[in-house]
Design an enzyme around this catalytic site. Sequence first.
Site, PDB file in Angstrom:
ATOM      1  N   LYS A  82       0.801  -1.229   0.000  1.00 12.84           N
ATOM      2  CA  LYS A  82       0.000   0.000   0.000  1.00 12.84           C
ATOM      3  C   LYS A  82       0.839   1.288   0.000  1.00 12.84           C
ATOM      4  O   LYS A  82       0.390   2.330   0.476  1.00 12.84           O
ATOM      5  CB  LYS A  82      -0.995   0.059   1.177  1.00 12.84           C
ATOM      6  CG  LYS A  82      -1.806  -1.169   1.438  1.00 12.84           C
ATOM      7  CD  LYS A  82      -2.220  -1.932   0.197  1.00 12.84           C
ATOM      8  CE  LYS A  82      -3.229  -1.228  -0.682  1.00 12.84           C
ATOM      9  NZ  LYS A  82      -3.510  -2.071  -1.892  1.00 12.84           N
ATOM     10  N   THR A  85       2.807   0.512  -4.901  1.00  8.30           N
ATOM     11  CA  THR A  85       3.161  -0.616  -5.770  1.00  8.30           C
ATOM     12  C   THR A  85       2.592  -0.431  -7.174  1.00  8.30           C
ATOM     13  O   THR A  85       3.313  -0.522  -8.172  1.00  8.30           O
ATOM     14  CB  THR A  85       2.583  -1.930  -5.185  1.00  8.30           C
ATOM     15  OG1 THR A  85       2.780  -1.955  -3.780  1.00  8.30           O
ATOM     16  CG2 THR A  85       3.213  -3.139  -5.835  1.00  8.30           C
ATOM     17  N   THR A  86       1.286  -0.213  -7.242  1.00  6.39           N
ATOM     18  CA  THR A  86       0.595  -0.150  -8.533  1.00  6.39           C
ATOM     19  C   THR A  86       1.153   0.987  -9.388  1.00  6.39           C
ATOM     20  O   THR A  86       1.384   0.821 -10.598  1.00  6.39           O
ATOM     21  CB  THR A  86      -0.918   0.071  -8.302  1.00  6.39           C
ATOM     22  OG1 THR A  86      -1.368  -0.858  -7.309  1.00  6.39           O
ATOM     23  CG2 THR A  86      -1.713  -0.108  -9.571  1.00  6.39           C
ATOM     24  N   HIS A 144       6.963  -7.833  -2.307  1.00 10.36           N
ATOM     25  CA  HIS A 144       7.016  -7.095  -1.030  1.00 10.36           C
ATOM     26  C   HIS A 144       8.088  -7.703  -0.123  1.00 10.36           C
ATOM     27  O   HIS A 144       8.168  -7.364   1.048  1.00 10.36           O
ATOM     28  CB  HIS A 144       5.673  -7.189  -0.293  1.00 10.36           C
ATOM     29  CG  HIS A 144       4.515  -6.529  -0.971  1.00 10.36           C
ATOM     30  ND1 HIS A 144       4.594  -5.294  -1.572  1.00 10.36           N
ATOM     31  CD2 HIS A 144       3.214  -6.911  -1.094  1.00 10.36           C
ATOM     32  CE1 HIS A 144       3.396  -4.972  -2.062  1.00 10.36           C
ATOM     33  NE2 HIS A 144       2.549  -5.937  -1.789  1.00 10.36           N
ATOM     34  N   ARG A 296      -7.896   4.103  -4.893  1.00 11.50           N
ATOM     35  CA  ARG A 296      -8.861   4.651  -3.948  1.00 11.50           C
ATOM     36  C   ARG A 296      -8.843   6.176  -4.018  1.00 11.50           C
ATOM     37  O   ARG A 296      -9.659   6.781  -4.669  1.00 11.50           O
ATOM     38  CB  ARG A 296      -8.553   4.118  -2.524  1.00 11.50           C
ATOM     39  CG  ARG A 296      -9.651   4.404  -1.505  1.00 11.50           C
ATOM     40  CD  ARG A 296      -9.242   3.890  -0.145  1.00 11.50           C
ATOM     41  NE  ARG A 296      -8.083   4.596   0.393  1.00 11.50           N
ATOM     42  CZ  ARG A 296      -8.135   5.663   1.163  1.00 11.50           C
ATOM     43  NH1 ARG A 296      -9.308   6.160   1.529  1.00 11.50           N
ATOM     44  NH2 ARG A 296      -7.027   6.270   1.599  1.00 11.50           N
ATOM     45  N   LYS A 297      -7.860   6.822  -3.353  1.00 10.45           N
ATOM     46  CA  LYS A 297      -7.781   8.286  -3.389  1.00 10.45           C
ATOM     47  C   LYS A 297      -6.506   8.794  -4.048  1.00 10.45           C
ATOM     48  O   LYS A 297      -6.508   9.829  -4.696  1.00 10.45           O
ATOM     49  CB  LYS A 297      -7.851   8.836  -1.963  1.00 10.45           C
ATOM     50  CG  LYS A 297      -9.243   8.873  -1.378  1.00 10.45           C
ATOM     51  CD  LYS A 297      -9.278   9.820  -0.197  1.00 10.45           C
ATOM     52  CE  LYS A 297     -10.712  10.079   0.243  1.00 10.45           C
ATOM     53  NZ  LYS A 297     -10.755  10.880   1.464  1.00 10.45           N
ATOM     54  N   GLY A 298      -5.411   8.095  -3.791  1.00 12.80           N
ATOM     55  CA  GLY A 298      -4.149   8.485  -4.432  1.00 12.80           C
ATOM     56  C   GLY A 298      -3.615   9.828  -3.984  1.00 12.80           C
ATOM     57  O   GLY A 298      -3.080  10.581  -4.803  1.00 12.80           O
TER      58      GLY A 298
END
Length: 331
Positions: A82, A85-86, A144, A296-298
């Site tokens: 979290k 990563t993406t 990870h 989600r929010k970034g």
Amino acid sequence: MAAAGTGPVPFKDIDDDATARVPPPKEEFGDLVAALPRKEQFLDGRFYQGFWLPEHYTPGVIAFQRRFTPRPDDMVLVSYPKCGTTWLKALAFAVMTRAAYPAGDHPLLRLNPHDCIPFVEDVFTDGHEAKLDRLPSPRLINTHTPYPLLPEGVTGGGCKVVYICRDPKDMVVSLYHFLRRLQPDLSFADMFDSVTDGTVPYGPMWDHVLGYWHASLAHPDRVFFLKYEDLLQDAGEHVRALAEFMGRPFSPAEEAAGAVASVVELCSFDKMKDLEANKRGTAGTYKSMPRDAFFRKGVAGDWVSHMSPEMAARLDDIFRDKFGGTGLTIP
Ligand code: PAP
């Protein structure tokens, strides 16, 4: 047999049917894992070589640690969960493939970043490691896994590593929302406590971050350290540095043509969140998550809406103490 060098290509585009599976390492390392200290929590953990690994992935991490041999032009993208990563996967893939696809036809427009770059834990846990051999060079892979647990071939300098971390306060809020998609009754307080006592998955988080921080200071030519907040502040600057590190610097002609801005735009939160590939379906093989859960929010600082000032100060104090004297700061 190693595939020839026309990569990176999306991992999802490698033919599954043509790839032999090995027996999943759950049995091979079953006794070893069963003997490790265990913690039951939102993701059950096993304590292995100083870190609380998710129990499900522990055999896969051990198989990765013992069996993975890097190619010299591999790039291992590592993150604390979290922490970006993406985004890092998208940026690294876009940087490396920017010349390979005509505008408007980039794989990131049809595939989630997790479909483009394999998550080692899933690959090894599922006995699918031979599929990595079929990826053409240069390969991008993601994990990870904490630094001290990486395969010797990687820590010994056999390939490059990129690491991303994030404010622990935003990490815990992001993890909470992510796992709540599958466990709606998850307790934020329990998750917070697991971060502070170090038993959070892949924790202690401070040791995870410090392992890569020290490695990046000792070997700046092969370990590149990024912060999510720095990327948010000036993505272009850090994409340039990332490209340089990866051996694909932007040329003056590319700079003039706006290639850096194109990569940043392709991988931007708003752009990615809106793509069909990131709205529908699931990513990952363990507890497959809805793809939209990765977007989600970034932003930085969303912790204020979930944490009391006392909790925030407690977390900050712990990390300040752990990072003291290392030159590493939290945002
Ligand atoms: P993972 O470690 O489970 O793969 P990871 O990608 O690190 O997850 O975490 C997702 C976080 O990155 C989310 O943060 P949030 O919960 O605070 O919103 C997600 O919104 C953010 N994120 C994903 N893609 C991007 C992006 N392109 N730009 C900025 N932030 C992003």
